[in-house]
Design a protein around this motif. Structure first.
Motif: not given
Length: 138
Positions: A111-116, A119-132
């Motif tokens: 990945n090369d997704e995370f540049g500058e 202001p006020g911007e937020r990037i959340i990176v997380r795993r997909a969930c599986c099940g309840e």
């Protein structure tokens, strides 16, 4: 290229991802946190699309993930779903002033997704969930 939606739905069930066919052209995969990944076939020219229901990000056919050094990996739909289950493929969400403005998939190694950030911007990176137990639909 067309997605084999029945195969994808059956594979999701095998690996523990919650998926539902809306009709013979659309499969929804529930990744938690409101993220619904769709595989869709279109009538015209065998076109297909993968994307999220609530944001503009999308791709066609297989997905290719690149890094800043030029390395890449191409994932077909089964490998993509497997990567979501294993945590190799992650869900990214971009929020601006607390509002979701984009959601996309990223590979943890390519990945090369995370540049500058703005202001006020937020990037959340997380795993997909599986099940309840992970907060997905049951």
């Amino acid at each position: 290229m067309r997605y084999d939606l029945d195969l994808l739905r059956e594979f999701c069930a095998e690996i523990g991802l919650d998926a539902k066919a809306r009709d013979d052209r659309l499969l929804e995969v529930f990744l938690g946190g409101g993220a619904v990944l769709c595989f869709q076939n279109f009538d015209r020219d065998g076109d297909c699309l993968i994307g999220f229901t609530d944001v503009p990000w999308h791709g066609h056919g297989n997905l290719t993930f690149n890094d800043a050094r030029g390395y890449h990996v191409e994932l077909d739909p089964l490998d993509l779903l497997s990567g979501l289950r294993s945590g190799d493929v992650l869900v990214c969400e971009r929020q601006l002033k607390g509002t979701l403005v984009d959601r996309w998939l990223v590979h943890k190694l390519y990945n090369d997704e995370f540049g500058e950030l703005e202001p006020g911007e937020r990037i959340i990176v997380r795993r997909a969930c599986c099940g309840e137990a992970d907060g997905c639909r049951g």
